[in-house]
Design a protein around this motif. Structure first.
Motif, PDB file in Angstrom:
ATOM      1  N   ALA A 176      32.311  28.434  43.581  1.00 36.13           N
ATOM      2  CA  ALA A 176      34.469  27.458  43.671  1.00 36.13           C
ATOM      3  C   ALA A 176      35.082  26.221  43.408  1.00 36.13           C
ATOM      4  CB  ALA A 176      33.395  27.491  45.461  1.00 36.13           C
ATOM      5  N   ASN A 177      34.415  25.769  42.946  1.00 32.58           N
ATOM      6  CA  ASN A 177      34.697  24.196  41.948  1.00 32.58           C
ATOM      7  C   ASN A 177      35.344  23.539  43.202  1.00 32.58           C
ATOM      8  OD1 ASN A 177      35.907  23.022  40.133  1.00 32.58           O
ATOM      9  ND2 ASN A 177      37.705  23.849  39.719  1.00 32.58           N
ATOM     10  N   MET A 178      34.600  23.233  44.180  1.00 38.28           N
ATOM     11  CA  MET A 178      35.446  22.520  45.064  1.00 38.28           C
ATOM     12  C   MET A 178      34.013  21.292  46.265  1.00 38.28           C
ATOM     13  SD  MET A 178      37.724  23.948  47.670  1.00 38.28           S
ATOM     14  CE  MET A 178      37.647  25.656  47.196  1.00 38.28           C
ATOM     15  N   LYS A 179      33.932  20.506  46.605  1.00 37.71           N
ATOM     16  CA  LYS A 179      33.434  19.832  47.409  1.00 37.71           C
ATOM     17  C   LYS A 179      32.734  20.965  48.973  1.00 37.71           C
ATOM     18  CE  LYS A 179      31.688  16.436  44.480  1.00 37.71           C
ATOM     19  NZ  LYS A 179      30.606  16.364  43.891  1.00 37.71           N
ATOM     20  N   ILE A 180      31.908  20.456  49.166  1.00 36.40           N
ATOM     21  CA  ILE A 180      31.076  21.198  50.439  1.00 36.40           C
ATOM     22  C   ILE A 180      32.628  20.779  51.849  1.00 36.40           C
ATOM     23  CG2 ILE A 180      29.915  21.630  52.312  1.00 36.40           C
ATOM     24  CD1 ILE A 180      27.450  22.116  49.506  1.00 36.40           C
ATOM     25  N   PRO A 181      32.384  19.305  51.724  1.00 36.03           N
ATOM     26  CA  PRO A 181      33.478  19.205  52.939  1.00 36.03           C
ATOM     27  C   PRO A 181      35.060  19.814  52.435  1.00 36.03           C
ATOM     28  CG  PRO A 181      32.137  17.053  52.313  1.00 36.03           C
ATOM     29  CD  PRO A 181      32.119  18.251  51.180  1.00 36.03           C
ATOM     30  N   GLU A 182      35.382  19.793  51.544  1.00 33.30           N
ATOM     31  CA  GLU A 182      36.539  20.806  51.262  1.00 33.30           C
ATOM     32  C   GLU A 182      36.540  21.803  51.513  1.00 33.30           C
ATOM     33  OE1 GLU A 182      36.919  19.174  46.362  1.00 33.30           O
ATOM     34  OE2 GLU A 182      38.783  20.036  46.986  1.00 33.30           O
ATOM     35  N   ILE A 183      35.777  23.194  51.224  1.00 33.45           N
ATOM     36  CA  ILE A 183      35.063  24.015  51.561  1.00 33.45           C
ATOM     37  C   ILE A 183      35.512  24.233  53.067  1.00 33.45           C
ATOM     38  CG2 ILE A 183      34.328  26.170  51.654  1.00 33.45           C
ATOM     39  CD1 ILE A 183      32.302  24.876  48.672  1.00 33.45           C
ATOM     40  N   PHE A 184      35.063  23.519  54.116  1.00 33.83           N
ATOM     41  CA  PHE A 184      34.826  23.377  54.979  1.00 33.83           C
ATOM     42  C   PHE A 184      36.939  23.301  56.102  1.00 33.83           C
ATOM     43  CE2 PHE A 184      30.751  23.796  57.275  1.00 33.83           C
ATOM     44  CZ  PHE A 184      29.565  23.843  56.346  1.00 33.83           C
ATOM     45  N   ALA A 185      37.149  22.779  54.657  1.00 32.82           N
ATOM     46  CA  ALA A 185      38.942  21.912  55.848  1.00 32.82           C
ATOM     47  C   ALA A 185      39.716  22.461  55.874  1.00 32.82           C
ATOM     48  CB  ALA A 185      38.966  20.127  55.014  1.00 32.82           C
ATOM     49  N   ASN A 186      39.476  23.215  54.333  1.00 27.94           N
ATOM     50  CA  ASN A 186      40.364  24.256  53.920  1.00 27.94           C
ATOM     51  C   ASN A 186      40.696  26.108  53.919  1.00 27.94           C
ATOM     52  OD1 ASN A 186      41.148  21.918  52.598  1.00 27.94           O
ATOM     53  ND2 ASN A 186      40.780  22.480  50.674  1.00 27.94           N
ATOM     54  N   HIS A 187      39.160  26.101  54.118  1.00 26.92           N
ATOM     55  CA  HIS A 187      38.492  27.154  54.861  1.00 26.92           C
ATOM     56  C   HIS A 187      37.861  28.097  55.499  1.00 26.92           C
ATOM     57  CE1 HIS A 187      40.773  28.676  50.223  1.00 26.92           C
ATOM     58  NE2 HIS A 187      39.743  27.281  49.560  1.00 26.92           N
ATOM     59  N   GLY A 188      37.286  26.264  56.346  1.00 25.04           N
ATOM     60  CA  GLY A 188      36.268  26.576  56.956  1.00 25.04           C
ATOM     61  C   GLY A 188      34.609  27.403  57.082  1.00 25.04           C
ATOM     62  N   GLU A 189      33.934  27.085  58.017  1.00 20.97           N
ATOM     63  CA  GLU A 189      32.768  27.089  57.712  1.00 20.97           C
ATOM     64  C   GLU A 189      31.764  28.368  57.372  1.00 20.97           C
ATOM     65  OE1 GLU A 189      30.132  25.695  61.041  1.00 20.97           O
ATOM     66  OE2 GLU A 189      28.679  26.933  60.309  1.00 20.97           O
ATOM     67  N   LYS A 190      33.427  30.441  58.245  1.00 18.47           N
ATOM     68  CA  LYS A 190      32.859  31.277  57.890  1.00 18.47           C
ATOM     69  C   LYS A 190      32.692  31.377  56.489  1.00 18.47           C
ATOM     70  CE  LYS A 190      33.516  35.594  59.745  1.00 18.47           C
ATOM     71  NZ  LYS A 190      34.738  36.457  58.428  1.00 18.47           N
ATOM     72  N   TYR A 191      33.531  31.060  55.575  1.00 16.81           N
ATOM     73  CA  TYR A 191      33.967  31.436  53.920  1.00 16.81           C
ATOM     74  C   TYR A 191      33.077  30.321  53.363  1.00 16.81           C
ATOM     75  CZ  TYR A 191      35.885  30.550  50.110  1.00 16.81           C
ATOM     76  OH  TYR A 191      35.849  31.184  48.626  1.00 16.81           O
ATOM     77  N   PHE A 192      32.316  29.096  53.440  1.00 14.33           N
ATOM     78  CA  PHE A 192      31.330  28.602  53.816  1.00 14.33           C
ATOM     79  C   PHE A 192      30.337  29.519  53.223  1.00 14.33           C
ATOM     80  CE2 PHE A 192      27.101  26.397  54.106  1.00 14.33           C
ATOM     81  CZ  PHE A 192      27.214  25.352  52.462  1.00 14.33           C
ATOM     82  N   ARG A 193      29.754  30.060  54.656  1.00 16.47           N
ATOM     83  CA  ARG A 193      28.348  31.057  54.386  1.00 16.47           C
ATOM     84  C   ARG A 193      28.598  31.748  53.526  1.00 16.47           C
ATOM     85  NH1 ARG A 193      25.599  26.970  56.418  1.00 16.47           N
ATOM     86  NH2 ARG A 193      26.298  25.673  57.693  1.00 16.47           N
ATOM     87  N   GLU A 194      29.505  32.050  53.449  1.00 20.60           N
ATOM     88  CA  GLU A 194      29.969  33.497  52.645  1.00 20.60           C
ATOM     89  C   GLU A 194      29.548  33.811  51.296  1.00 20.60           C
ATOM     90  OE1 GLU A 194      33.913  36.189  54.996  1.00 20.60           O
ATOM     91  OE2 GLU A 194      33.703  35.298  53.427  1.00 20.60           O
ATOM     92  N   LEU A 195      29.963  32.270  50.697  1.00 20.79           N
ATOM     93  CA  LEU A 195      29.829  31.413  49.087  1.00 20.79           C
ATOM     94  C   LEU A 195      28.260  31.184  49.404  1.00 20.79           C
ATOM     95  CD1 LEU A 195      32.869  29.307  49.128  1.00 20.79           C
ATOM     96  CD2 LEU A 195      32.637  31.155  48.218  1.00 20.79           C
ATOM     97  N   GLU A 196      27.417  30.971  50.262  1.00 19.14           N
ATOM     98  CA  GLU A 196      26.269  30.458  50.595  1.00 19.14           C
ATOM     99  C   GLU A 196      25.519  32.301  50.471  1.00 19.14           C
ATOM    100  OE1 GLU A 196      24.603  28.643  54.457  1.00 19.14           O
ATOM    101  OE2 GLU A 196      23.677  27.395  52.943  1.00 19.14           O
TER     102      GLU A 196
END
Ligand code: S3P
Length: 176
Positions: A45-65
């Protein structure tokens, strides 16, 4: 236990139990590649996990996961460290169980509290304030049914990293 050398070893468990550091040690002892799921997500994602959560939300993080799990689960003979919430998803759990042996690392909630104190690294626990220990206990209880799907569990609270790695090798009769 029918462990096949081609099988992966998958470390699961709550934040702060030592999945990444023990995974690295285990992989180097076994001469296998090590893959850290969180690191892969951050790289892709070229982003740190806290950034992913802050900018796109947990749902998006879970999709990447989940996308990262699908990719990693197709590999063999590697050591995988998952994120604390990876196995909450039924398909992630199924794929990871299918591709290797699963070890759940556990640690006392108070120790997890201490190890995850640094702010800004774990969005799921940030903002907990005085209730952070309660949040940890609540999440642990919620996640227990998923963590208990592992082939075996090791409590890491009082053991050195080397003792834990040796124990995992012994349990699987792995060559050290
Ligand atoms: C999470 C755990 C983290 C990371 C993300 C979400 C969780 O991984 O995947 O912040 O939901 O428990 P670690 O367990 O490696 O801290």
């Amino acid at each position: 236990m029918g462990f096949d050398m081609k099988d992966n070893i998958v470390l699961i468990g709550f934040m702060g139990v030592g999945k990444t550091s023990l995974g690295k040690l285990l992989a180097s002892k076994l001469g296998r590649p090590f893959v850290d799921l969180d690191e892969k997500i951050e790289r892709d994602a070229n982003m740190k996990i806290p950034e992913i959560f802050a900018n796109h939300g947990e749902k998006y993080f879970r999709e990447l996961e989940s996308a990262a799990v699908r990719e990693i689960a197709s590999r063999r003979n590697i050591v995988i460290a998952t994120g604390g919430g990876t196995v909450k998803d039924a398909e992630n759990l199924r794929l990871l169980k299918e591709c290797g042996f699963m070890v759940c690392l556990t640690t006392a909630p108070e120790e997890i509290f201490r190890r995850t104190e640094r702010k800004g690294e774990r969005p799921v626990l940030d903002g907990g304030g005085a209730e952070r220990l309660e949040t940890i206990k609540k999440l642990l209880a919620e996640r227990q049914p998923f963590y208990s799907q592992a082939d075996f569990e090791i409590d890491t609270t009082d053991w050195s990293p080397l003792q834990i790695v040796n124990e995992i090798c012994d349990r699987f009769k792995l060559q050290r």
